[in-house]
Write a protein that holds these residues in place. Structure first.
Motif, PDB file in Angstrom:
ATOM      1  N   ALA A 626      49.231  24.997  37.360  1.00  0.00           N
ATOM      2  CA  ALA A 626      49.293  26.361  37.872  1.00  0.00           C
ATOM      3  C   ALA A 626      47.983  27.096  37.605  1.00  0.00           C
ATOM      4  N   LEU A 627      47.385  26.862  36.447  1.00  0.00           N
ATOM      5  CA  LEU A 627      46.083  27.478  36.160  1.00  0.00           C
ATOM      6  C   LEU A 627      45.007  26.974  37.112  1.00  0.00           C
ATOM      7  N   ARG A 628      45.077  25.697  37.445  1.00  0.00           N
ATOM      8  CA  ARG A 628      44.090  25.158  38.395  1.00  0.00           C
ATOM      9  C   ARG A 628      44.254  25.803  39.768  1.00  0.00           C
ATOM     10  N   VAL A 629      45.496  26.047  40.174  1.00  0.00           N
ATOM     11  CA  VAL A 629      45.736  26.715  41.459  1.00  0.00           C
ATOM     12  C   VAL A 629      45.190  28.141  41.421  1.00  0.00           C
ATOM     13  N   ILE A 630      45.437  28.849  40.317  1.00  0.00           N
ATOM     14  CA  ILE A 630      44.906  30.214  40.183  1.00  0.00           C
ATOM     15  C   ILE A 630      43.384  30.209  40.232  1.00  0.00           C
ATOM     16  N   GLU A 631      42.792  29.251  39.529  1.00  0.00           N
ATOM     17  CA  GLU A 631      41.319  29.165  39.519  1.00  0.00           C
ATOM     18  C   GLU A 631      40.774  28.957  40.924  1.00  0.00           C
ATOM     19  N   GLU A 632      41.417  28.069  41.676  1.00  0.00           N
ATOM     20  CA  GLU A 632      40.950  27.780  43.027  1.00  0.00           C
ATOM     21  C   GLU A 632      41.111  28.994  43.936  1.00  0.00           C
ATOM     22  N   LYS A 633      42.249  29.686  43.836  1.00  0.00           N
ATOM     23  CA  LYS A 633      42.484  30.841  44.697  1.00  0.00           C
ATOM     24  C   LYS A 633      41.574  32.013  44.343  1.00  0.00           C
ATOM     25  N   LEU A 634      41.172  32.107  43.090  1.00  0.00           N
ATOM     26  CA  LEU A 634      40.250  33.173  42.681  1.00  0.00           C
ATOM     27  C   LEU A 634      38.815  32.890  43.088  1.00  0.00           C
ATOM     28  N   GLY A 635      38.582  31.755  43.700  1.00  0.00           N
ATOM     29  CA  GLY A 635      37.217  31.398  44.037  1.00  0.00           C
ATOM     30  C   GLY A 635      36.389  31.059  42.822  1.00  0.00           C
ATOM     31  N   ARG A 636      37.072  30.780  41.701  1.00  0.00           N
ATOM     32  CA  ARG A 636      36.430  30.392  40.440  1.00  0.00           C
ATOM     33  C   ARG A 636      35.516  31.493  39.903  1.00  0.00           C
ATOM     34  N   LEU A 637      35.767  32.745  40.307  1.00  0.00           N
ATOM     35  CA  LEU A 637      34.976  33.863  39.805  1.00  0.00           C
ATOM     36  C   LEU A 637      35.280  34.109  38.333  1.00  0.00           C
ATOM     37  N   THR A 638      34.248  34.299  37.559  1.00  0.00           N
ATOM     38  CA  THR A 638      34.411  34.495  36.116  1.00  0.00           C
ATOM     39  C   THR A 638      35.220  35.744  35.808  1.00  0.00           C
ATOM     40  N   LEU A 639      35.030  36.806  36.590  1.00  0.00           N
ATOM     41  CA  LEU A 639      35.769  38.045  36.364  1.00  0.00           C
ATOM     42  C   LEU A 639      37.270  37.809  36.484  1.00  0.00           C
ATOM     43  N   GLY A 640      37.695  37.132  37.537  1.00  0.00           N
ATOM     44  CA  GLY A 640      39.117  36.862  37.721  1.00  0.00           C
ATOM     45  C   GLY A 640      39.669  35.964  36.636  1.00  0.00           C
ATOM     46  N   LEU A 641      38.895  34.956  36.228  1.00  0.00           N
ATOM     47  CA  LEU A 641      39.360  34.068  35.165  1.00  0.00           C
ATOM     48  C   LEU A 641      39.565  34.823  33.861  1.00  0.00           C
ATOM     49  N   ALA A 642      38.670  35.756  33.566  1.00  0.00           N
ATOM     50  CA  ALA A 642      38.796  36.533  32.329  1.00  0.00           C
ATOM     51  C   ALA A 642      40.030  37.427  32.367  1.00  0.00           C
ATOM     52  N   ILE A 643      40.318  38.027  33.528  1.00  0.00           N
ATOM     53  CA  ILE A 643      41.503  38.886  33.638  1.00  0.00           C
ATOM     54  C   ILE A 643      42.774  38.065  33.464  1.00  0.00           C
ATOM     55  N   VAL A 644      42.800  36.872  34.045  1.00  0.00           N
ATOM     56  CA  VAL A 644      43.957  35.995  33.882  1.00  0.00           C
ATOM     57  C   VAL A 644      44.150  35.647  32.411  1.00  0.00           C
ATOM     58  N   GLY A 645      43.073  35.305  31.732  1.00  0.00           N
ATOM     59  CA  GLY A 645      43.176  34.992  30.319  1.00  0.00           C
ATOM     60  C   GLY A 645      43.684  36.155  29.491  1.00  0.00           C
ATOM     61  N   ALA A 646      43.264  37.391  29.862  1.00  0.00           N
ATOM     62  CA  ALA A 646      43.738  38.569  29.134  1.00  0.00           C
ATOM     63  C   ALA A 646      45.229  38.799  29.365  1.00  0.00           C
ATOM     64  N   ILE A 647      45.696  38.623  30.604  1.00  0.00           N
ATOM     65  CA  ILE A 647      47.124  38.824  30.903  1.00  0.00           C
ATOM     66  C   ILE A 647      47.980  37.815  30.140  1.00  0.00           C
ATOM     67  N   LEU A 648      47.552  36.559  30.128  1.00  0.00           N
ATOM     68  CA  LEU A 648      48.325  35.537  29.414  1.00  0.00           C
ATOM     69  C   LEU A 648      48.327  35.780  27.917  1.00  0.00           C
ATOM     70  N   SER A 649      47.260  36.389  27.394  1.00  0.00           N
ATOM     71  CA  SER A 649      47.198  36.658  25.956  1.00  0.00           C
ATOM     72  C   SER A 649      47.993  37.892  25.577  1.00  0.00           C
ATOM     73  N   GLU A 650      48.063  38.874  26.461  1.00  0.00           N
ATOM     74  CA  GLU A 650      48.701  40.154  26.138  1.00  0.00           C
ATOM     75  C   GLU A 650      50.191  40.174  26.452  1.00  0.00           C
ATOM     76  N   LEU A 651      50.629  39.410  27.451  1.00  0.00           N
ATOM     77  CA  LEU A 651      52.020  39.480  27.909  1.00  0.00           C
ATOM     78  C   LEU A 651      52.744  38.163  27.672  1.00  0.00           C
ATOM     79  N   PRO A 652      54.062  38.207  27.484  1.00  0.00           N
ATOM     80  CA  PRO A 652      54.860  36.974  27.334  1.00  0.00           C
ATOM     81  C   PRO A 652      55.152  36.357  28.689  1.00  0.00           C
ATOM     82  N   ILE A 653      54.150  35.802  29.312  1.00  0.00           N
ATOM     83  CA  ILE A 653      54.278  35.236  30.647  1.00  0.00           C
ATOM     84  C   ILE A 653      53.494  33.943  30.693  1.00  0.00           C
ATOM     85  N   ASN A 654      54.036  32.961  31.413  1.00  0.00           N
ATOM     86  CA  ASN A 654      53.341  31.684  31.534  1.00  0.00           C
ATOM     87  C   ASN A 654      52.570  31.633  32.847  1.00  0.00           C
ATOM     88  N   PRO A 655      51.643  30.702  33.009  1.00  0.00           N
ATOM     89  CA  PRO A 655      50.799  30.662  34.212  1.00  0.00           C
ATOM     90  C   PRO A 655      51.572  30.530  35.513  1.00  0.00           C
TER      91      PRO A 655
END
Length: 992
Positions: A626-655
């Motif tokens: 699922a993370l690989r799919v998110i990475e691909e859909k985000l165009g592998r932009l570093t900004l989007g990857l960082a936001i995803v990492g913050a959401i997974l760290s802050e909230l009880p939610i899986n990829p």
């Protein structure tokens, strides 16, 4: 090209002055102060000639050793020692007081009083047997007739001895010498191993004996040099030794460890080193042992601590010499630099980019050191090119022959040259028509010249990083600046947006300690035009950056190669390439100034996964997919990857659940045409991720939470750090709009229910902290400020929230400070007045407009003109302000709607001016004030006819409302008299 850089070709300059001089010192070890000069010899010439060939960057300090060649036994013909460029600095004028506009005739000119009639410092070239050779950034002197006198012995403050030709050692020595001299301490710099006859050594020995302190720069190879050993013994016996440890520490300088080759360092460089030059063992041991007895001087530059070492050396030497003013000045500057040097704190979670960091180091320094050598990319040999230059330049046949000989010599030695030698005109990028992207041209004819396009040359101090928005360009440069900031006196960070870059560049004056106001650029002989005053201000900053003191200039997010205001090339702002100051540019453009950029690619899969996982570990295979799919859909932009990492760290939610939530949500319509919308249309999945973050904020803090509204308001602010208090005020002014709840919002509410109590009704500080934690915003070094990525601001602006622009303008006007928030005040002016082809976005009430003009526009215009010499921008601002006031005045005198005629008043009201006469008078007087200010500014630029017309309009308004005897009317008439007199003088001189 700068006169200071060309002066060595045409002779010496008449004089030079020094800024920040100590009362009891000279900036030079000058000719008339030297113990080796007397005013009786027929000729004398100080130069930087070298008896040995120099190659590439290694020549920067090679020829700074003291050498002497004579034609007659009693005269000195050639003496060489280092000095720095010294430029005059006139008195400061930074006040934005309105009365300064009135003071037209008085100005502070550039000081021309000579520090010494014998010494002139400038960058240049050496002339060695009739052939021009580039010898780094050294100094050539022309002095009056002098003769040698051994009886006259005068001292210099500091003797600096070093040994070696490595580029980094030469840069460090050059910087140390320049820093000491710019603070008013005279220096004598030499590598005695380069002196080839006894007479040269005699000169050096007399300088050693006459110096107050002896600085010896120690490297791993210094202990095998007999002259370094002699310097250590000599200065330690006089108890004025100041050792500087360059690539080793004090604990490494132990006699037994060196002799027995103990440790990794001395396995290669140790042993019985005195045998290498035929010296005595006892003398060698005494010299090395003397270092352990110097306790009060522990100047260590190893491990890259150049800046701390040099500033500490300057402070200690100045203190021991009794120059307390220097100590106070350096301490004050250092405190300011520590607080304001970096715009953002260092990213402790920086991932990857090792190859790019090493390549940047090589592009700027021409060398890779330390751990970067292991991470560095493989440098492939490129085909040899003749006349490889930066910019467009004509190549002479002499230069071609010289380069051919150099290349052939290198080829015979089995080496492919990596750093090319170039002439001064080729290092400087000329702002001509040939600097644009045009195809190669070959002229025909027997004597035709050939023009060539160019690419960047490694080691010339210029680098360009290009990439898409959100790819991580700013993060890369920030990490590079933190890693290598000790190699520079200061990192100067400049926003590269086309509307703000010139002002950001001029803002460097406070760090460079140079004034850029119009009063410092005026001449008593004639009135400079507005363009000349602006160029003079830019030249003063540029000249400071061309000293031998290294700065790192970072131009972040360069939007265009041309300035938005006058369409001049941004290249005109930059210092000469190849100097001590380095320049790094980040841009989305594919090419800048014909430089081959470092194209920033995406993170590797391992690095991207590490960034997205954040603090979440031990994911299942399905979640990783699922993370690989998110990475691909985000165009592998570093900004989007960082936001995803913050959401997974802050909230009880899986990829996988986060992916499903993002797919359910829809982004707002951004399908409108335009270049700036292209990046949004390409990254629709990233926009959906933004909406997920907004929904998280809303459910945690109620509908349209403060954090969400702060993001929406940020889109209208300038591309600079925003004060949290002003941003929160703008967010509060955005009207709330309730929308029906959707299914995906209910899902998010179930995910964030645990956060509701902790995030409920956050204050502005807590809201900004929330934005930073989710990587929507980033914290700034300046306390109470926040910065947003360009993609976030662009999406917030295109989201089209009603009232966001008006909220931003009102918040900036009411709480903004001209000295601290000038960029955002300018952004508000762009929305209010419609500069260029921009439409007017925000319209104010008449009462708000009057407050804006008196409290914001007039002070901003005067400060921009007087303090920064940005004449065109200030005049355009005041012109548009005048047009807006005239439009408001016209609305006041226009007949009102017919329903007012049916009012219960005894007399029908025909106009708004009759309805509110006092407000109409205030509006007219405000317009008169703006007209008067414009007239006085026109006077400063020699536009007397335009100023005459403007002041007559102001007099007419004031006479009509206030009367002829009112003080403001009388003051305006005095201005008119002055303009009339000056205009008559101009007409009398121009008439046939």
């Amino acid at each position: 090209m700068d006169l200071q850089a060309d002066s060595s070709r045409f002779g010496s300059l008449p004089n030079a002055t020094l800024r920040n001089l100590s009362s009891s010192s000279s900036a030079f070890f000058s000719a008339n102060q030297s113990p080796f000069f007397s005013p009786k010899s027929p000729t004398g010439r100080l130069s930087t000639q070298s008896n040995n060939p120099c190659h590439g960057a290694s020549t920067n300090m090679d020829s700074q050793n003291t050498c002497l060649e004579t034609q007659e036994p009693e005269s000195l013909t050639n003496i060489r020692f280092a000095s720095n460029d010294v430029y005059p600095v006139s008195a400061a004028c930074t006040s934005n007081d309105f009365r300064k506009v009135d003071h037209v005739s008085a100005s502070t000119g550039i000081s021309n009083s000579p520090l010494s009639s014998y010494s002139i410092g400038h960058d240049g070239f050496t002339r060695n047997r009739g052939k021009n050779k580039k010898i780094g950034r050294l100094v050539e002197y022309l002095v009056p007739p002098t003769s040698f006198s051994s009886n006259r012995l005068r001292s210099c403050d500091v003797y600096i001895g070093f040994h070696g030709r490595k580029p980094l050692l030469l840069k460090f020595t050059n910087w140390l010498r320049a820093e000491l001299e710019v603070q008013g301490l005279s220096c004598f710099v030499t590598d005695r191993a380069r002196c080839r006859n006894s007479r040269k050594h005699s000169i050096v020995e007399k300088a050693m004996d006459g110096s107050t302190f002896g600085v010896v720069i120690l490297t791993r190879k210094s202990f095998r040099n007999p002259y370094t050993i002699e310097e250590l013994r000599f200065f330690s016996s006089k108890k004025n030794l100041v050792p500087v440890y360059f690539d080793l520490g004090p604990d490494d300088c132990l006699v037994r460890d060196i002799i027995e080759k103990r440790g990794e360092m001395w396995e290669k460089h140790g042993g019985e080193l005195w045998l290498l030059y035929g010296g005595l063992e006892k003398e060698w041991k005494d010299a090395v042992s003397a270092l352990s007895r110097v306790d009060e001087w522990k100047l260590e530059a190893h491990e890259g601590k150049w800046r701390d070492c040099i500033l500490r050396a300057v402070t200690l030497l100045a203190f021991r010499l009794g120059r307390r003013s220097i100590v106070d000045r350096v301490t004050k500057w250092r405190e300011k630099a520590e607080q304001e040097e970096f715009p953002f704190p260092r990213n402790e979670n920086f991932i990857g980019r090792k190859k790019e960091l090493s390549e940047l180091e090589f592009m700027l320094f021409g060398d890779v050191s330390g751990d970067a050598e292991r991470d560095y990319f493989e440098l492939k040999a490129k085909p040899r090119r003749k006349n490889l230059t930066i910019g467009w330049s004509r190549s002479s046949s002499m230069d071609e022959k010289r380069r051919d000989r150099y290349s052939e010599s290198s080829k015979r030695k089995g080496k492919e040259p990596v750093v090319w030698k170039e002439s001064e005109k080729e290092i400087e990028m000329q702002s001509t028509e040939f600097s644009q992207h045009t195809p190669k041209q070959k002229s025909t004819g027997k004597h035709g010249k050939r023009w060539k396009s160019t690419k960047v040359v490694y080691g010339k101090g210029i680098a360009c990083v290009s990439g898409d928005s959100g790819i991580g360009k700013t993060e890369l440069l920030l990490e590079f600046a933190y890693r290598y900031h000790q190699r520079y006196k200061m990192v100067l960070w400049i926003g590269g947006e086309s509307r703000y870059i010139r002002q950001n560049y001029l803002n460097l004056w406070s760090f460079l300690e140079v004034e850029v106001g119009v009063e410092n650029c005026m001449e008593k002989s004639r009135t400079k035009s507005f363009e000349e005053q602006e160029e003079a201000a830019i030249a003063r900053v540029r000249k400071e950056l061309m000293r031998n003191i290294p700065f790192l200039v970072v131009i972040d997010n360069l939007e265009s190669e041309k300035d938005w205001w006058d369409h001049k090339l941004i290249m005109d702002l930059l210092p000469r390439f190849g100097g001590e100051t380095h320049v790094i540019i980040t841009t989305r453009l594919s090419r800048v100034m014909n430089l081959e950029p470092l194209r920033l690619s995406y993170l590797s899969e391992v690095e991207a996964m590490s960034l997205m996982q954040g603090s979440v570990k031990d994911l299942s295979i399905s979640e990783i997919d699922a993370l690989r799919v998110i990475e691909e859909k985000l165009g592998r932009l570093t900004l989007g990857l960082a936001i995803v990492g913050a959401i997974l760290s802050e909230l009880p939610i899986n990829p996988s659940r986060l992916l499903d939530t993002i797919n359910r949500i829809s982004s707002r319509d951004t399908t409108r045409n335009g270049r700036e919308n292209h990046s949004l249309r390409r990254n629709n999945f990233l926009l959906q991720l933004f909406e997920v973050c907004f929904s998280i904020f809303d459910h945690a803090d109620g509908p349209r939470s403060l954090a969400t509204r702060m993001v929406l308001a940020s889109g209208w602010f300038a591309p600079a750090p925003i004060s949290v208090s002003i941003l929160a005020m703008a967010a509060h002014k955005i009207p709330e709009k309730h929308q029906p709840r959707r299914l995906w919002k209910k899902i998010l509410r179930s995910l964030t229910c645990g956060l509701t109590s902790s995030y409920a009704r956050r204050s502005e500080a807590e809201a900004s902290s929330l934005l930073i934690r989710f990587n929507i915003g980033r914290t700034c070094s300046k306390e109470g400020y926040i910065q947003f990525n360009q993609l976030v601001k662009l999406y917030a602006r295109k989201r089209g929230i009603t009232g966001a622009a008006q909220a931003m303008v009102r918040a900036v006007i009411s709480r903004g400070s001209i000295s601290h928030h000038s960029e955002h005040i300018w952004a508000a002016c762009f929305l209010l007045f419609g500069f260029g082809k921009d439409p007017v976005v925000v319209e104010l009430k008449v009462s708000e407009l009057l407050f804006l003009v008196k409290e914001v526009i007039l002070p901003l215009g005067i400060r921009t003109f007087v303090t920064f010499s940005r004449c065109s921008a200030a005049l355009e601002l005041l012109r548009l302000c005048t047009d807006t006031l005239e439009a408001a005045d016209q609305a006041f005198v226009t007949p009102v709607e017919k329903w007012l005629d049916k009012s219960l008043c005894w007399k029908p009201i025909q106009t708004s001016a009759q309805l509110n006469p006092y407000l109409w008078q205030d509006l007219a007087l405000a317009r008169a004030t703006v007209l008067e200010v414009r007239a006085k500014l026109m006077l400063r630029g020699g536009q007397f006819d335009i100023g005459d017309d403007l002041i007559r309009k102001a007099i007419f308004i004031r006479t009509s409302i206030c009367g002829e005897n009112h003080p403001e009317t009388i003051s305006a008439r005095e201005t008119l008299s002055k303009l009339t007199r000056l205009l008559a003088n101009v007409q009398s001189h121009t008439s046939p």
